[in-house]
Scaffold this active site. Structure first.
Site, mmCIF file in Angstrom:
data_model
loop_
_atom_site.group_PDB
_atom_site.id
_atom_site.type_symbol
_atom_site.label_atom_id
_atom_site.label_comp_id
_atom_site.label_asym_id
_atom_site.label_seq_id
_atom_site.Cartn_x
_atom_site.Cartn_y
_atom_site.Cartn_z
ATOM 1 N N GLU A 111 15.556 -73.759 1.715
ATOM 2 C CA GLU A 111 14.520 -74.315 1.434
ATOM 3 C C GLU A 111 13.951 -73.674 0.389
ATOM 4 O O GLU A 111 14.329 -72.355 -0.019
ATOM 5 C CB GLU A 111 13.403 -74.211 2.553
ATOM 6 N N LYS A 113 11.045 -71.436 -1.405
ATOM 7 C CA LYS A 113 9.859 -70.704 -1.033
ATOM 8 C C LYS A 113 8.848 -71.072 -1.921
ATOM 9 O O LYS A 113 8.916 -70.517 -3.052
ATOM 10 C CB LYS A 113 10.104 -69.277 -1.036
ATOM 11 N N ASP A 115 5.067 -71.037 -3.824
ATOM 12 C CA ASP A 115 4.085 -69.637 -4.266
ATOM 13 C C ASP A 115 2.770 -70.296 -4.232
ATOM 14 O O ASP A 115 2.280 -70.601 -5.220
ATOM 15 C CB ASP A 115 4.765 -69.343 -5.522
ATOM 16 N N TYR A 223 6.879 -77.098 5.868
ATOM 17 C CA TYR A 223 8.154 -76.781 6.140
ATOM 18 C C TYR A 223 8.334 -76.104 7.578
ATOM 19 O O TYR A 223 9.254 -75.311 7.801
ATOM 20 C CB TYR A 223 8.407 -75.601 5.033
ATOM 21 N N LYS A 310 14.132 -63.603 -2.664
ATOM 22 C CA LYS A 310 13.152 -63.572 -3.727
ATOM 23 C C LYS A 310 13.788 -63.833 -5.293
ATOM 24 O O LYS A 310 14.702 -62.831 -5.354
ATOM 25 C CB LYS A 310 12.030 -62.639 -3.730
ATOM 26 N N CYS A 404 -6.970 -47.527 -38.616
ATOM 27 C CA CYS A 404 -7.414 -48.576 -38.202
ATOM 28 C C CYS A 404 -6.917 -49.754 -39.094
ATOM 29 O O CYS A 404 -7.162 -49.875 -40.271
ATOM 30 C CB CYS A 404 -9.201 -48.508 -37.893
ATOM 31 N N CYS A 407 -10.367 -51.402 -40.575
ATOM 32 C CA CYS A 407 -11.324 -50.755 -41.582
ATOM 33 C C CYS A 407 -10.657 -49.541 -42.274
ATOM 34 O O CYS A 407 -11.070 -49.089 -43.149
ATOM 35 C CB CYS A 407 -12.477 -50.584 -40.828
ATOM 36 N N CYS A 422 -10.686 -46.600 -32.782
ATOM 37 C CA CYS A 422 -11.088 -46.451 -34.138
ATOM 38 C C CYS A 422 -12.591 -45.983 -33.959
ATOM 39 O O CYS A 422 -13.371 -46.849 -33.235
ATOM 40 C CB CYS A 422 -10.966 -47.773 -34.629
ATOM 41 N N CYS A 428 -16.550 -51.223 -38.259
ATOM 42 C CA CYS A 428 -15.417 -52.056 -38.185
ATOM 43 C C CYS A 428 -15.461 -53.438 -37.512
ATOM 44 O O CYS A 428 -16.254 -53.578 -36.552
ATOM 45 C CB CYS A 428 -14.586 -51.245 -37.248
HETATM 46 S S1 IVH Z 1 8.974 -70.426 6.948
HETATM 47 C C1 IVH Z 1 8.054 -67.893 10.608
HETATM 48 N N1 IVH Z 1 9.289 -71.652 4.787
HETATM 49 O O1 IVH Z 1 6.181 -67.694 2.600
HETATM 50 C C2 IVH Z 1 8.378 -68.385 9.352
HETATM 51 N N2 IVH Z 1 7.568 -70.166 4.527
HETATM 52 O O2 IVH Z 1 6.467 -64.663 3.506
HETATM 53 C C3 IVH Z 1 7.304 -69.197 8.696
HETATM 54 N N3 IVH Z 1 6.347 -69.891 2.417
HETATM 55 O O3 IVH Z 1 3.652 -67.043 4.996
HETATM 56 C C4 IVH Z 1 7.249 -69.441 7.345
HETATM 57 N N4 IVH Z 1 7.886 -71.398 1.679
HETATM 58 O O4 IVH Z 1 3.228 -69.126 3.358
HETATM 59 C C5 IVH Z 1 8.540 -70.903 5.328
HETATM 60 N N5 IVH Z 1 9.828 -72.979 2.910
HETATM 61 C C6 IVH Z 1 9.156 -72.011 3.462
HETATM 62 C C7 IVH Z 1 8.198 -71.187 2.690
HETATM 63 C C8 IVH Z 1 7.357 -70.339 3.519
HETATM 64 C C9 IVH Z 1 6.902 -70.512 1.272
HETATM 65 C C10 IVH Z 1 5.374 -68.797 2.598
HETATM 66 C C11 IVH Z 1 4.708 -69.131 3.875
HETATM 67 C C12 IVH Z 1 4.768 -67.632 4.515
HETATM 68 C C13 IVH Z 1 5.538 -66.860 3.624
HETATM 69 C C14 IVH Z 1 6.190 -65.745 4.204
#
Ligand code: IVH
Length: 667
Positions: A111, A113, A115, A223, A310, A404, A407, A422, A428
């Protein structure tokens, strides 16, 4: 430094970054740098159990709890995910999982992640019951009213097969488009910008105004489904069911059957994520079977059945055209790398700050170098390195300017700091117009209509060469300027008129006293009460104000020692600008303390330190920063420092308890 000392150092550093991130909404380092420090601390702590501390930053999940929202317990705790920046470590996780499931094959789900800001949604009888933020992992803020405004979250479910009561978790995100629009709007209004879509999403969720939330264009991705009677025995099918009930589930969610699949997934998204409409900071891999998940179990902080990979901050390589030097309103010179335009996470980058001479030297930037630019989720890009393989053999190091650029005055280096300054404060141009721009800003005097361009015009025509001149502007003077109509002149004059009722603490902030930011200005203004008192306070008296150290005290004294500044103050006063706090905050209540000098020390239970300082003045006493023979008494709360106690005893200065003090002043 030994390992024990390093543990202490890391704890302090991480606590500081947590505060910048969660409280100030102003992260100072990238997530990756933060995670690296956290990993290092976890590692060291595991080798030094004797250093255990329940308050170590490793022992908490950052809290986003806010006053003003009802706090509710989570049905299931909201854990975080173990994370890594290395593909090898993801592969090792797969191996480990399979070892822990003897004789079984593990199918995984890949999946994105997202942000944003984590959310827990509770549904009962197919209707949204509650939306709760992550909070501290066990309790979160009830933000249902705000979440209801997010269009992609179904308020009532469609389809069939949903359990009567269940929870679904996901992320509230602010798409890049909404983020850019919001920041453009905030820039126009001179409000502080959000550093990244994540802060914008969490800041918006915590807004006390659902109509404003609705306007900002949040979105969601779900998710994780939790509950007693889920339709399937595996994560993927449950999420597909959730999709059929109306939830937004990412198209990127995919079943993966081998390490090879996992590596391919990482490879693909490492670049493809750039084209996504929302910010992502990595990928998440989960074990698909719920039974296997149960067998693998949890650690204290995160499940063993999932891992986050990450992304490294996005980086681009581009050629340096030249380094320019900006002059700020305090005279500080900032080197800026001007680059051949390059595309970086959705925007074109042409300039990046090199911060100061030390950083420029460390990077060893030379003429025509190819530079690495990173964005790491923040708006302002930074230069992180040089591609030495492409350096010309005869390339010369870039020299920091000695004079500077605006000036021509020779620069001076501030002792103990990396900044070159400066010193030509009064002659200035960028310093003068910078101070004027600061003075008129939203959070200061809030005078509409004078931006960067107009302040430069006002300076060039000689109309405004310092802040005092602003109050001499007239309609005639303004209308004589090129391209100035009656309307724009009126706007400025109205703003000037209204600025006369801006409270004194904001006036102090507007003055551009070095090191006196918004918070310090408030404290200083309240403690002094009025400008005459502030201008005559001694170093010791100033240091007696909370958060004012020797450097700030010196800076305030220097500022008011300059005749130009005193003259400006008189002009502002004559124009009608507020030069004292309102009566009520400085009113004289009694003479019980009769000119006594009092030192406040320790932690109090009935009032804050600041309130005690105000009470001391209101009852005729004076605040002092340190104990001397002249101290009347020490007002001591809990945990007064041992050094202070010893000094007071040595000099025979009486110590008074909080309760006795309150009796003395008749409270
Ligand atoms: S699963 C027990 N899936 O990342 C597992 N988390 O560091 C529950 N997040 O607090 C999280 N995308 O806010 C999961 N596809 C994804 C995610 C995801 C973003 C965030 C979430 C969580 C943090 C974990």
């Amino acid at each position: 430094m030994n390992e024990q000392e390093r543990i202490k150092q890391l704890r302090d550093e991480l606590n500081r970054h947590n505060h910048s991130y969660y409280v100030l909404n102003r992260p100072e380092i990238s997530d990756m740098e933060f995670d690296m420090l956290m990993h290092e601390l976890e590692d060291l702590e595991s080798r030094h159990p004797e250093m255990d501390d329940p308050l170590s930053p490793t022992r908490r999940v950052g809290s986003d709890l806010t006053k003003g929202f009802e706090q509710v317990p989570h049905v299931y705790p909201m854990l975080s995910l173990a994370n890594t920046y290395s593909v090898e470590e993801v592969d090792q996780w797969v191996d480990r999982v399979e070892k822990n499931l003897p004789g079984e094959k593990a199918v995984m789900v890949g999946e994105l992640k997202f942000d944003g800001s984590g959310i827990s949604l509770i549904y009962e009888h197919g209707r949204l019951l509650r939306a709760v933020t992550r909070g501290d992992g066990t309790h979160g803020d009830d933000v249902t009213a705000n979440v209801k405004t997010i269009k992609s979250i179904p308020l009532t479910l469609s389809g069939t097969g949903w359990p009567d009561f269940f929870e679904i978790r996901g992320e509230i995100v602010m798409p890049w488009k909404s983020f850019e629009r919001l920041n453009a709007e905030r820039a126009f209004n001179e409000e502080p910008l959000f550093a990244n879509p994540r802060n914008a999403a969490s800041g918006t969720l915590k807004t006390q105004n659902p109509a404003e939330v609705a306007r900002r264009g949040l979105d969601s991705y779900l998710y994780y489904l939790l509950g007693e009677n889920l339709p399937y025995d595996n994560h993927y099918d449950n999420m597909m069911a959730a999709k059929s009930w109306g939830f937004k589930v990412s198209e990127a969610m995919t079943l993966l059957y081998s390490i090879d699949d996992v590596d391919k997934y990482i490879n693909y998204w490492d670049t493809a994520r750039r084209d996504l409409p929302v910010a992502t900071d990595g990928l998440v891999f989960k074990i698909n079977s719920l039974r296997q998940q149960l067998n693998l179990g949890l650690t204290a902080k995160s499940p063993r059945w999932a891992i986050a990979y990450k992304f490294k901050a996005e980086r681009a390589l581009t050629r340096l055209r030249f380094v320019s030097f900006d002059v700020g309103r305090m005279g500080i010179i900032t080197p800026v790398a001007n680059l051949e335009p390059v595309q970086l996470s959705g925007t074109v980058v042409k300039r990046a700050s090199l911060h100061n001479e030390d950083i420029m030297r460390q990077l060893d930037i030379r003429d025509d170098d190819m530079l690495y630019v990173e964005k790491g989720g923040e708006i302002i890009p930074k230069i992180t390195g040089v591609d030495l393989s492409q350096r010309r053999a005869d390339a010369q190091p870039i020299q920091f300017v000695s004079h500077c650029p605006a000036c021509g005055t020779p620069l001076v280096r501030v002792e103990g700091e990396a900044a070159w300054v400066c010193p030509n404060k009064w002659g200035c141009q960028p310093q003068i117009t910078g101070r004027v721009e600061h003075f008129v800003g939203r959070r200061m005097m809030n005078i509409d209509g004078i931006g960067e361009e107009i302040s430069e015009v006002l300076f060039a025509t000689g109309l405004v060469t310092n802040i005092g001149d602003i109050y001499d502007l007239t309609k005639d003077k303004l209308m004589n300027l090129e391209r100035f109509g009656e309307k724009s002149a009126k706007r400025i004059l109205d703003g000037i008129e209204q600025s006369k009722s801006v409270p004194f603490d904001r006036v102090v902030y507007a003055l551009s006293i070095p090191y006196v930011g918004e918070t310090t200005a408030k404290k200083v203004a309240r403690a002094a009460g009025n400008i005459d008192r502030l201008m005559s306070m001694t170093q010791t008296e100033l240091e007696g104000i909370e958060d004012v150290g020797s450097r700030i005290a010196e800076s305030i004294i220097d500022y008011f020692a300059a005749p130009v500044n005193r003259e400006n103050i008189e002009r502002l006063r004559a124009a009608g600008v507020q030069m004292s706090m309102p009566e009520s905050s400085t009113r004289q209540l009694s003479n019980a303390l009769d000119g006594k000098s009092v030192v406040v020390s320790g932690v109090f239970s009935h009032h804050s330190r600041d309130e005690y300082k105000a009470l001391i003045e209101a009852h005729g006493g004076k605040n002092a920063g340190s104990i001397s023979k002249k101290t009347g008494f020490v007002l001591a709360g809990e945990n007064m420092g041992p050094a202070k106690l010893e000094k007071a005893n040595k000099l025979g200065v009486p110590i008074m308890s909080e309760d006795d003090f309150l009796k003395l002043i008749g409270e």
